[in-house]
Design a protein around this motif. Structure first.
Motif, PDB file in Angstrom:
ATOM      1  N   THR A  78      36.087  31.420  46.502  1.00  0.00           N
ATOM      2  CA  THR A  78      37.521  31.730  46.549  1.00  0.00           C
ATOM      3  C   THR A  78      38.278  30.481  46.107  1.00  0.00           C
ATOM      4  OG1 THR A  78      37.368  31.134  48.877  1.00  0.00           O
ATOM      5  CG2 THR A  78      37.418  33.485  48.384  1.00  0.00           C
TER       6      THR A  78
ATOM      7  N   GLY B 210      41.945  23.886  46.264  1.00  0.00           N
ATOM      8  CA  GLY B 210      42.005  22.892  47.340  1.00  0.00           C
ATOM      9  C   GLY B 210      40.631  22.427  47.810  1.00  0.00           C
TER      10      GLY B 210
ATOM     11  N   GLY C 119      36.163  36.700  38.406  1.00  0.00           N
ATOM     12  CA  GLY C 119      35.586  37.954  38.883  1.00  0.00           C
ATOM     13  C   GLY C 119      35.662  38.026  40.388  1.00  0.00           C
TER      14      GLY C 119
HETATM   15  C1  LIG Z   1      42.843  31.734  50.770  1.00  0.00           C
HETATM   16  S1  LIG Z   1      42.763  31.667  49.032  1.00  0.00           S
HETATM   17  C2  LIG Z   1      41.675  30.337  48.710  1.00  0.00           C
HETATM   18  C3  LIG Z   1      42.336  29.004  48.715  1.00  0.00           C
HETATM   19  C4  LIG Z   1      41.411  27.897  48.250  1.00  0.00           C
HETATM   20  N1  LIG Z   1      40.287  27.725  49.133  1.00  0.00           N
HETATM   21  C5  LIG Z   1      42.175  26.601  48.127  1.00  0.00           C
HETATM   22  O1  LIG Z   1      41.956  25.706  48.960  1.00  0.00           O
HETATM   23  O2  LIG Z   1      42.989  26.485  47.205  1.00  0.00           O
HETATM   24  C6  LIG Z   1      41.750  33.028  48.650  1.00  0.00           C
HETATM   25  C7  LIG Z   1      41.469  33.210  47.174  1.00  0.00           C
HETATM   26  O3  LIG Z   1      40.337  34.057  47.085  1.00  0.00           O
HETATM   27  C8  LIG Z   1      40.504  34.978  46.064  1.00  0.00           C
HETATM   28  N2  LIG Z   1      39.735  36.155  46.442  1.00  0.00           N
HETATM   29  C9  LIG Z   1      39.956  36.978  47.488  1.00  0.00           C
HETATM   30  N3  LIG Z   1      39.049  37.958  47.505  1.00  0.00           N
HETATM   31  C10 LIG Z   1      38.219  37.738  46.462  1.00  0.00           C
HETATM   32  C11 LIG Z   1      37.079  38.427  45.951  1.00  0.00           C
HETATM   33  N4  LIG Z   1      36.635  39.538  46.512  1.00  0.00           N
HETATM   34  N5  LIG Z   1      36.464  37.921  44.878  1.00  0.00           N
HETATM   35  C12 LIG Z   1      36.914  36.774  44.289  1.00  0.00           C
HETATM   36  N6  LIG Z   1      37.998  36.093  44.710  1.00  0.00           N
HETATM   37  C13 LIG Z   1      38.642  36.570  45.785  1.00  0.00           C
HETATM   38  C14 LIG Z   1      41.992  35.235  46.002  1.00  0.00           C
HETATM   39  O4  LIG Z   1      42.358  35.660  44.706  1.00  0.00           O
HETATM   40  C15 LIG Z   1      42.570  33.878  46.376  1.00  0.00           C
HETATM   41  O5  LIG Z   1      42.849  33.129  45.229  1.00  0.00           O
END
Ligand SMILES: C[S@@+](CC[C@H](N)C(=O)[O-])C[C@H]1O[C@@H](n2cnc3c(N)ncnc32)[C@H](O)[C@@H]1O
Length: 319
Positions: free
Chosen positions: A25, A30, A73
């Motif tokens: 994710t 970050g 993806g």
């Molecule tokens: C809480 S944010 C992550 C923040 C990241 N850890 C950071 O520190 O910048 C969650 C991210 O996961 C992605 N996401 C959520 N479900 C997902 C999935 N099933 N497959 C891929 N990406 C996913 C979202 O698009 C979002 O950008």
């Protein structure tokens, strides 16, 4: 952008020189940046289903040459993406999954996640990437009252679900986020105050739970988490670590069950379903500390971390 529980996460993942880690994710990057800066010889495979996040990962990969592999993806597509990129099973040292939406997604009104800034009722994390994927507008304008009630009740843990769905039915078509927020607030008797206090003592808009429920449904988030953990199971090496951060109890329940190998046949029913793991089945995961929570200091600096829960598990292949 401040990544949630970054210290606890990387220490739980036990990252070592030369490790290959998958950040499932990536978001605004970050956690990946934190790893890049603190563990100089590691590589990160950076997945996100959101095109904007993918672009940021591509930019960051230019800064940290040869150390970031950006992938666009979702979790259910990850197995295919990894094999297309020559990553073999049983080869990764660690995986991290920081569930839910990014602040970037919430902050762009045109994405339709925000209930304070108006935008089209969209909520697809994939944007226009997957043709034919339903939007939040499709959900609120087409489902019948029973279906809406079930989604809002089960995914949003919203006790007032029935009144909310009948207010939606009476007032549709609904095309923007602020319109939906207003229609939801009409289902509550004291509509003058659109805020209420949640179980963690935070002041929340009265429509927050309904928005969350619709978002989870549109993005099939709980099934996706199951796919994410299953795929990590396949690609992590023996002793490899998995760290998962969740932000509400429904997500955490799915993670806990997946790591305990309790079969969830119908994720839509996770709240009710009682799954069982057969005694003879081999264990794929050994859990570390049961649950880690953010420190008081972190919550003060980054209120978004307040509801975070971190679980760390170790992949075990021999027994
Ligand atoms: C809480 S944010 C992550 C923040 C990241 N850890 C950071 O520190 O910048 C969650 C991210 O996961 C992605 N996401 C959520 N479900 C997902 C999935 N099933 N497959 C891929 N990406 C996913 C979202 O698009 C979002 O950008």
């Amino acid at each position: 952008h401040i990544p949630v529980m970054a210290e606890e996460l990387v220490s739980g993942l036990n990252i070592k020189r030369g490790d290959v880690i998958i950040d499932m994710t990536f978001g605004a990057g970050g956690h990946t940046k934190f790893i890049m800066e603190n563990y100089k010889h590691c590589k990160v495979i950076a997945l996100d289903r959101d095109e904007k996040a993918f672009e940021i990962a591509q930019d960051l990969s230019k800064k940290f040459k040869g150390r970031i592999i950006p992938l666009l993806g979702k979790f259910s597509e990850l197995d295919k993406l990894l094999s297309e990129n020559g990553i073999v099973e049983n080869s990764l040292n660690a995986a991290l999954l920081d569930a839910g939406c990014s602040s970037m997604q919430f902050d762009q009104p045109e994405r339709g996640f925000s209930l304070v800034r108006d935008g089209p009722l969209d909520m697809r994390m994939d944007g226009n990437r997957s043709e034919g994927q339903i939007t939040a507008a499709d959900v609120v304008n087409n489902l019948d009252e029973e279906e809406l009630t079930e989604i809002i009740y089960k995914y949003g843990d919203e006790r007032n679900a029935r009144n909310i769905s009948s207010s939606i039915i009476e007032n549709r078509p609904i095309s923007t986020t602020l319109e939906l927020a207003r229609v939801v607030s009409m289902a509550f008797s004291q509509t003058s105050d659109v805020f209420r206090v949640d179980s963690l003592g935070r002041r929340c808009h009265i429509a927050t739970k309904t928005f969350m429920a619709i978002r989870i449904f549109v993005n099939d988030e709980l099934n996706e988490i199951c796919h994410g953990i299953k795929t990590s199971e396949k690609y992590l090496m023996n002793g490899g670590k998995m760290g998962v951060i969740t932000f509400h109890s429904l997500e955490d329940r799915v993670v806990k069950r997946m790591l305990k190998q309790i079969e969830i046949s119908k994720p839509f029913n996770v709240k009710m379903g009682v799954g069982k793991r057969s005694k003879t089945e081999r264990r794929y995961w050994k859990r570390e500390q049961s649950l880690l929570l953010p420190s008081g200091e972190e919550i003060e600096q980054n209120p978004r971390s307040r509801s975070a829960k971190l679980r760390i598990a170790t992949r075990c292949r021999d027994g």
